[in-house]
Design a protein around this motif. Structure first.
Motif, PDB file in Angstrom:
ATOM      1  N   VAL A   1     -59.743 -10.900  43.039  1.00 18.13           N
ATOM      2  CA  VAL A   1     -60.570 -11.984  42.500  1.00 18.13           C
ATOM      3  C   VAL A   1     -61.931 -11.413  42.104  1.00 18.13           C
ATOM      4  O   VAL A   1     -62.564 -10.695  42.879  1.00 18.13           O
ATOM      5  N   ASP A   2     -62.377 -11.752  40.911  1.00 17.83           N
ATOM      6  CA  ASP A   2     -63.683 -11.331  40.403  1.00 17.83           C
ATOM      7  C   ASP A   2     -64.714 -12.378  40.816  1.00 17.83           C
ATOM      8  O   ASP A   2     -64.760 -13.477  40.255  1.00 17.83           O
ATOM      9  N   VAL A   3     -65.542 -12.051  41.800  1.00 17.32           N
ATOM     10  CA  VAL A   3     -66.475 -13.039  42.340  1.00 17.32           C
ATOM     11  C   VAL A   3     -67.545 -13.418  41.321  1.00 17.32           C
ATOM     12  O   VAL A   3     -68.081 -14.535  41.359  1.00 17.32           O
TER      13      VAL A   3
ATOM     14  N   LEU B   1     -56.663 -13.879  52.263  1.00 16.57           N
ATOM     15  CA  LEU B   1     -57.603 -12.789  51.986  1.00 16.57           C
ATOM     16  C   LEU B   1     -57.362 -12.298  50.565  1.00 16.57           C
ATOM     17  O   LEU B   1     -56.344 -12.598  49.954  1.00 16.57           O
ATOM     18  N   PHE B   2     -58.331 -11.535  50.054  1.00 16.23           N
ATOM     19  CA  PHE B   2     -58.180 -10.996  48.708  1.00 16.23           C
ATOM     20  C   PHE B   2     -59.135  -9.830  48.514  1.00 16.23           C
ATOM     21  O   PHE B   2     -60.144  -9.699  49.223  1.00 16.23           O
ATOM     22  N   VAL B   3     -58.796  -8.969  47.557  1.00 19.35           N
ATOM     23  CA  VAL B   3     -59.705  -7.917  47.120  1.00 19.35           C
ATOM     24  C   VAL B   3     -60.750  -8.547  46.212  1.00 19.35           C
ATOM     25  O   VAL B   3     -60.421  -9.317  45.314  1.00 19.35           O
ATOM     26  N   VAL B   4     -62.015  -8.239  46.477  1.00 19.37           N
ATOM     27  CA  VAL B   4     -63.078  -8.825  45.674  1.00 19.37           C
ATOM     28  C   VAL B   4     -63.666  -7.767  44.743  1.00 19.37           C
ATOM     29  O   VAL B   4     -63.991  -6.657  45.150  1.00 19.37           O
ATOM     30  N   THR B   5     -63.743  -8.120  43.468  1.00 21.11           N
ATOM     31  CA  THR B   5     -64.400  -7.286  42.466  1.00 21.11           C
ATOM     32  C   THR B   5     -65.564  -8.081  41.885  1.00 21.11           C
ATOM     33  O   THR B   5     -65.783  -9.238  42.234  1.00 21.11           O
TER      34      THR B   5
ATOM     35  N   VAL C   1     -72.560 -11.765  48.278  1.00 17.72           N
ATOM     36  CA  VAL C   1     -71.151 -11.936  47.929  1.00 17.72           C
ATOM     37  C   VAL C   1     -70.529 -13.058  48.757  1.00 17.72           C
ATOM     38  O   VAL C   1     -69.794 -13.915  48.247  1.00 17.72           O
ATOM     39  N   THR C   2     -70.822 -13.068  50.050  1.00 19.58           N
ATOM     40  CA  THR C   2     -70.256 -14.075  50.941  1.00 19.58           C
ATOM     41  C   THR C   2     -70.682 -15.478  50.529  1.00 19.58           C
ATOM     42  O   THR C   2     -69.862 -16.413  50.501  1.00 19.58           O
ATOM     43  N   MET C   3     -71.967 -15.659  50.209  1.00 21.85           N
ATOM     44  CA  MET C   3     -72.438 -16.977  49.795  1.00 21.85           C
ATOM     45  C   MET C   3     -71.741 -17.434  48.509  1.00 21.85           C
ATOM     46  O   MET C   3     -71.386 -18.607  48.362  1.00 21.85           O
ATOM     47  N   ASN C   4     -71.525 -16.516  47.575  1.00 20.93           N
ATOM     48  CA  ASN C   4     -70.835 -16.875  46.333  1.00 20.93           C
ATOM     49  C   ASN C   4     -69.392 -17.277  46.585  1.00 20.93           C
ATOM     50  O   ASN C   4     -68.866 -18.187  45.938  1.00 20.93           O
TER      51      ASN C   4
ATOM     52  N   ASP D   1     -61.407  -0.354  48.333  1.00 19.96           N
ATOM     53  CA  ASP D   1     -61.467  -1.784  48.083  1.00 19.96           C
ATOM     54  C   ASP D   1     -62.361  -2.493  49.086  1.00 19.96           C
ATOM     55  O   ASP D   1     -62.583  -2.033  50.197  1.00 19.96           O
ATOM     56  N   MET D   2     -62.852  -3.647  48.666  1.00 23.28           N
ATOM     57  CA  MET D   2     -63.573  -4.551  49.540  1.00 23.28           C
ATOM     58  C   MET D   2     -62.753  -5.828  49.654  1.00 23.28           C
ATOM     59  O   MET D   2     -62.317  -6.384  48.647  1.00 23.28           O
ATOM     60  N   LEU D   3     -62.541  -6.274  50.881  1.00 19.67           N
ATOM     61  CA  LEU D   3     -61.717  -7.448  51.130  1.00 19.67           C
ATOM     62  C   LEU D   3     -62.564  -8.606  51.618  1.00 19.67           C
ATOM     63  O   LEU D   3     -63.513  -8.411  52.381  1.00 19.67           O
ATOM     64  N   VAL D   4     -62.188  -9.811  51.218  1.00 18.88           N
ATOM     65  CA  VAL D   4     -62.691 -11.040  51.814  1.00 18.88           C
ATOM     66  C   VAL D   4     -61.565 -11.623  52.646  1.00 18.88           C
ATOM     67  O   VAL D   4     -60.435 -11.782  52.160  1.00 18.88           O
ATOM     68  N   VAL D   5     -61.857 -11.928  53.915  1.00 22.45           N
ATOM     69  CA  VAL D   5     -60.851 -12.449  54.840  1.00 22.45           C
ATOM     70  C   VAL D   5     -61.338 -13.780  55.406  1.00 22.45           C
ATOM     71  O   VAL D   5     -62.488 -13.895  55.851  1.00 22.45           O
TER      72      VAL D   5
END
Length: 369
Positions: free
Chosen positions: A48-50, A74-78, A175-178, A260-264
């Motif tokens: 997902v492109d944040v 969860l997802f990989v964040v770009t 990134v987290t707030m977005n 990669d960077m993940l959001v969980v």
């Protein structure tokens, strides 16, 4: 009986010349070993492109986020705005820290849940994880215990320092707030819906984790199966070595990961979304001949807040799934739940509608409520 190596830092145990198998304190029972789990599939998790999530008319990216949360949690964040060079610098700083002499690392202390440490040992029978950790509280800034931060080292020599970690804290927080704003919009709520639940003085913690090579990775957990004690977790993965497993559809899947960077999704989000968003079970396995690193950032609500399913997400078709609970109590209970291999909401009996939750499993849970 406690094994003679139990309680030592794992890096010290792993450095033992002639070690051909992990000590008994780390050995899993046969049914819990990674190789006895059903055949694992190598799958690419959603991306997902944040930066696009902030665009009001980008329906396509919002749909990707919805699908990722439904299928994986969860997802990989770009599109996060952090350069590869900056992220590599963070990882190299982490590596250099764990390669320091033991006495240098121990200067970071071990106070409560902060500092340089291993698993908390609750019993002689506890099976330990094959990793060492550096825990630091990052936010609120005025609550940082800087005595635990690696402080006599410098950024350009690629050791963790205050300026580097502070910069990463600000960037990952953005990134987290977005992501929280985008998750609120998926539920047709104003973008501050979840951010307001977290509070202005929310807590964030970093967990730098080092997984030494293990002579028998099939016999241990690098990090035991767990869900996160957070609203959102942001994980910076090792750019060279994989190891993250995610429990999906009853099987442990192995995502294909690079730098990669993940959001969980964490259990806190599961509670405040009334189980619309769910925290995934995940674990880490080790390697026989390669070390592995990761940096996880955990975002938690203000500890004095009481959280629970908000009224606008509770209705006849979706009753309240959890009790209201003090955030500090949830945080304290997490460590007991983690050691027991349980979810905090189950360990503390926070869940009140398991049957209703199961009934809703097959539905499109991320819908226009």
């Amino acid at each position: 009986m406690v094994h003679q190596d139990q309680g030592k830092l794992v890096q010290v145990v792993a450095a033992n010349v002639g070690l051909v198998a992990p000590p008994s304190g780390y050995m899993l029972s046969e049914e819990n070993r990674p190789t006895t789990v059903a055949q694992q599939a190598k799958l690419v998790i959603p991306i997902v492109d944040v930066s696009r999530l902030a665009m009001p008319d980008d329906v396509e990216e919002a749909a990707k986020l919805r699908s990722a949360l439904q299928s994986w949690g969860l997802f990989v964040v770009t599109g996060h705005g952090m350069s590869k060079e900056f992220l590599n610098e963070i990882l190299e700083a982490t590596r250099k820290f764990f390669h320091l002499p033991l006495e240098e690392k121990q200067k970071c202390g071990n106070f409560q849940n902060e500092g340089y440490r291993i698993d908390r040992i609750d019993s002689d029978e506890q099976i330990l994880d094959w990793c060492d950790r550096l825990w630091l509280q990052l936010q609120p800034e005025d609550e940082r215990r800087l005595q635990f931060w690696p402080h006599n080292l410098y950024r350009r020599s690629y050791i963790i320092c205050r300026d580097l970690l502070h910069e990463y804290t600000l960037e990952s927080g953005r990134v987290t707030m977005n992501v929280l704003k985008a998750m609120a919009k998926l539920l047709n709520r104003e973008e501050g819906f979840f951010i307001n639940m977290v509070g202005e003085r929310f807590k964030s913690y970093s967990r730098f984790t080092y997984y030494p090579p293990c002579p028998r990775p099939d016999l241990v957990n690098g990090l035991k199966p767990h869900t996160d004690n957070s609203v959102i977790t942001l994980i910076l993965m090792d750019k060279d070595v994989g190891g993250l497993h995610v429990l999906k559809d009853g099987h442990w899947d192995v995502p294909v990961l690079g730098n990669d960077m993940l959001v969980v999704v964490g259990e806190g989000m599961e509670i405040v979304s009334n189980a619309i968003f769910k925290a995934p079970w995940h674990r880490v396995v080790t390697s026989a001949n390669k070390e592995r690193l990761s940096l996880a950032m955990f975002y938690q609500p203000e500890p004095e807040r009481i959280i629970g399913p908000p009224g606008v997400l509770v209705h006849e078709k979706r009753p309240a799934m959890f009790k209201n609970y003090l955030v500090q109590t949830l945080g304290d209970g997490y460590w007991d739940a983690f050691a027991a291999g349980d979810r905090t909401v189950d360990f503390l009996n926070v869940r009140i509608n398991a049957e209703a939750d199961t009934e809703l499993e097959g539905r499109a849970v991320v819908a226009n409520n």
